[in-house]
Motif scaffolding. Structure first.
Motif, mmCIF file in Angstrom:
data_model
loop_
_atom_site.group_PDB
_atom_site.id
_atom_site.type_symbol
_atom_site.label_atom_id
_atom_site.label_comp_id
_atom_site.label_asym_id
_atom_site.label_seq_id
_atom_site.Cartn_x
_atom_site.Cartn_y
_atom_site.Cartn_z
ATOM 1 N N GLN A 58 -0.093 1.064 19.452
ATOM 2 C CA GLN A 58 0.214 2.216 18.601
ATOM 3 C C GLN A 58 1.121 1.794 17.465
ATOM 4 O OE1 GLN A 58 -1.225 5.060 19.293
ATOM 5 N NE2 GLN A 58 -0.182 6.587 18.032
ATOM 6 N N VAL A 59 0.819 2.256 16.282
ATOM 7 C CA VAL A 59 1.620 1.958 15.095
ATOM 8 C C VAL A 59 2.006 3.272 14.444
ATOM 9 C CG1 VAL A 59 1.646 0.863 12.830
ATOM 10 C CG2 VAL A 59 0.453 -0.243 14.736
ATOM 11 N N GLN A 60 3.268 3.414 14.136
ATOM 12 C CA GLN A 60 3.732 4.581 13.376
ATOM 13 C C GLN A 60 4.138 4.129 11.988
ATOM 14 O OE1 GLN A 60 6.777 6.270 15.992
ATOM 15 N NE2 GLN A 60 5.278 7.741 16.745
ATOM 16 N N LEU A 61 3.725 4.900 10.998
ATOM 17 C CA LEU A 61 3.939 4.545 9.604
ATOM 18 C C LEU A 61 4.710 5.647 8.903
ATOM 19 C CD1 LEU A 61 0.283 3.353 8.894
ATOM 20 C CD2 LEU A 61 2.240 1.925 9.470
ATOM 21 N N VAL A 62 5.718 5.259 8.141
ATOM 22 C CA VAL A 62 6.527 6.223 7.407
ATOM 23 C C VAL A 62 6.646 5.764 5.964
ATOM 24 C CG1 VAL A 62 8.744 7.387 7.217
ATOM 25 C CG2 VAL A 62 7.817 6.829 9.479
ATOM 26 N N GLU A 63 6.110 6.574 5.047
ATOM 27 C CA GLU A 63 6.176 6.266 3.624
ATOM 28 C C GLU A 63 7.462 6.803 3.012
ATOM 29 O OE1 GLU A 63 1.752 7.415 4.428
ATOM 30 O OE2 GLU A 63 3.750 8.125 4.989
ATOM 31 N N SER A 64 7.880 6.156 1.936
ATOM 32 C CA SER A 64 9.028 6.621 1.165
ATOM 33 C C SER A 64 8.863 6.125 -0.265
ATOM 34 C CB SER A 64 10.337 6.092 1.760
ATOM 35 O OG SER A 64 10.353 4.674 1.735
ATOM 36 N N GLY A 65 9.702 6.669 -1.154
ATOM 37 C CA GLY A 65 9.712 6.196 -2.526
ATOM 38 C C GLY A 65 8.997 7.076 -3.527
ATOM 39 N N GLY A 66 8.356 8.124 -3.039
ATOM 40 C CA GLY A 66 7.692 9.032 -3.968
ATOM 41 C C GLY A 66 8.701 9.849 -4.757
ATOM 42 N N GLY A 67 8.190 10.572 -5.746
ATOM 43 C CA GLY A 67 9.073 11.413 -6.544
ATOM 44 C C GLY A 67 8.413 11.817 -7.839
ATOM 45 N N LEU A 68 9.247 12.334 -8.733
ATOM 46 C CA LEU A 68 8.797 12.788 -10.046
ATOM 47 C C LEU A 68 9.186 11.741 -11.085
ATOM 48 C CD1 LEU A 68 7.727 15.008 -11.980
ATOM 49 C CD2 LEU A 68 10.049 15.949 -11.981
ATOM 50 N N VAL A 69 8.230 11.354 -11.901
ATOM 51 C CA VAL A 69 8.484 10.347 -12.926
ATOM 52 C C VAL A 69 7.701 10.716 -14.172
ATOM 53 C CG1 VAL A 69 6.593 8.864 -12.118
ATOM 54 C CG2 VAL A 69 8.532 7.851 -13.343
ATOM 55 N N GLN A 70 8.214 10.327 -15.307
ATOM 56 C CA GLN A 70 7.504 10.580 -16.557
ATOM 57 C C GLN A 70 6.382 9.565 -16.744
ATOM 58 O OE1 GLN A 70 10.510 10.603 -19.668
ATOM 59 N NE2 GLN A 70 10.672 12.834 -19.543
ATOM 60 N N ALA A 71 5.393 9.956 -17.495
ATOM 61 C CA ALA A 71 4.300 9.042 -17.817
ATOM 62 C C ALA A 71 4.855 7.763 -18.438
ATOM 63 C CB ALA A 71 3.321 9.715 -18.760
ATOM 64 N N GLY A 72 4.301 6.650 -18.005
ATOM 65 C CA GLY A 72 4.785 5.354 -18.460
ATOM 66 C C GLY A 72 5.840 4.743 -17.567
ATOM 67 N N GLY A 73 6.355 5.540 -16.655
ATOM 68 C CA GLY A 73 7.404 5.065 -15.756
ATOM 69 C C GLY A 73 6.852 4.310 -14.562
ATOM 70 N N SER A 74 7.758 3.959 -13.667
ATOM 71 C CA SER A 74 7.401 3.155 -12.490
ATOM 72 C C SER A 74 8.004 3.758 -11.230
ATOM 73 C CB SER A 74 7.926 1.722 -12.640
ATOM 74 O OG SER A 74 7.350 1.068 -13.745
ATOM 75 N N LEU A 75 7.323 3.508 -10.141
ATOM 76 C CA LEU A 75 7.824 3.832 -8.817
ATOM 77 C C LEU A 75 7.394 2.719 -7.867
ATOM 78 C CD1 LEU A 75 7.010 7.649 -8.311
ATOM 79 C CD2 LEU A 75 9.282 6.638 -8.502
ATOM 80 N N ARG A 76 8.181 2.512 -6.829
ATOM 81 C CA ARG A 76 7.761 1.606 -5.770
ATOM 82 C C ARG A 76 7.744 2.367 -4.460
ATOM 83 N NH1 ARG A 76 10.256 -3.980 -3.239
ATOM 84 N NH2 ARG A 76 11.806 -2.532 -2.394
ATOM 85 N N LEU A 77 6.577 2.481 -3.891
ATOM 86 C CA LEU A 77 6.431 3.107 -2.588
ATOM 87 C C LEU A 77 6.614 2.060 -1.500
ATOM 88 C CD1 LEU A 77 3.281 5.353 -3.169
ATOM 89 C CD2 LEU A 77 5.679 5.833 -3.680
ATOM 90 N N ALA A 78 7.200 2.486 -0.408
ATOM 91 C CA ALA A 78 7.355 1.624 0.754
ATOM 92 C C ALA A 78 6.782 2.327 1.976
ATOM 93 C CB ALA A 78 8.823 1.287 0.981
ATOM 94 N N CYS A 79 6.270 1.550 2.874
ATOM 95 C CA CYS A 79 5.728 2.081 4.126
ATOM 96 C C CYS A 79 6.275 1.224 5.254
ATOM 97 C CB CYS A 79 4.215 2.063 4.104
ATOM 98 S SG CYS A 79 3.428 2.522 5.663
ATOM 99 N N ALA A 80 7.134 1.818 6.061
ATOM 100 C CA ALA A 80 7.745 1.111 7.180
ATOM 101 C C ALA A 80 6.938 1.367 8.446
ATOM 102 C CB ALA A 80 9.176 1.574 7.363
ATOM 103 N N ALA A 81 6.648 0.298 9.163
ATOM 104 C CA ALA A 81 5.840 0.397 10.377
ATOM 105 C C ALA A 81 6.673 0.095 11.602
ATOM 106 C CB ALA A 81 4.676 -0.580 10.297
ATOM 107 N N SER A 82 6.396 0.818 12.658
ATOM 108 C CA SER A 82 7.046 0.540 13.935
ATOM 109 C C SER A 82 6.199 -0.460 14.713
ATOM 110 C CB SER A 82 7.200 1.818 14.743
ATOM 111 O OG SER A 82 5.919 2.329 15.082
#
Length: 121
Positions: free
Chosen positions: A1-25
């Motif tokens: 069994q693997v549990q996955l939890v995403e983070s790093g989302g949000g609101l950003v203006q066009a042209g901007g950057s985000l880094r999403l992370a997904c931590a696994a158990s």
């Protein structure tokens, strides 16, 4: 069994950057290929990127090629999605997923709960 939890989302203006992370158990993270998917309101789920268990093979779909990068750190049980030059059409809930075999889209074995990414124009 693997549990996955995403983070790093949000609101950003066009042209901007985000880094999403997904931590696994679990201690078998390095045995799984990982993928990122997204689903915009009223649309079907879309495959975005995949990475092999070792990280040696990666793939991103054409619509994000040159802007998004998938990577993983097996020591940290984490997979990342670096998103640059974001566009309003990238707005969606982003999901990470784990699968025994490297595959481009389709059904994966385990899914996270998703993280919202909103890109304003």
């Amino acid at each position: 069994q693997v549990q996955l939890v995403e983070s790093g989302g949000g609101l950003v203006q066009a042209g901007g950057s985000l880094r999403l992370a997904c931590a696994a158990s679990g201690r078998t993270f390095s045995s799984y290929a990982m993928g990122w998917f997204r689903q915009a309101p009223g649309k079907e789920r879309e495959f975005v990127a995949a990475i092999s268990d070792s990280g040696g093979v990666t793939y991103v779909t054409d619509s994000v090629k040159g802007r998004f990068t998938i990577s993983r750190d097996n020591a940290k049980n984490t997979v990342y999605l670096q998103m640059n030059s974001l566009k309003p059409e990238d707005t969606a809930v982003y999901y990470c997923a784990a699968n025994w075999a490297f595959r481009l889209g389709g059904e994966y074995d385990y899914w996270g709960q998703g993280t919202q990414v909103t890109v304003s124009s």
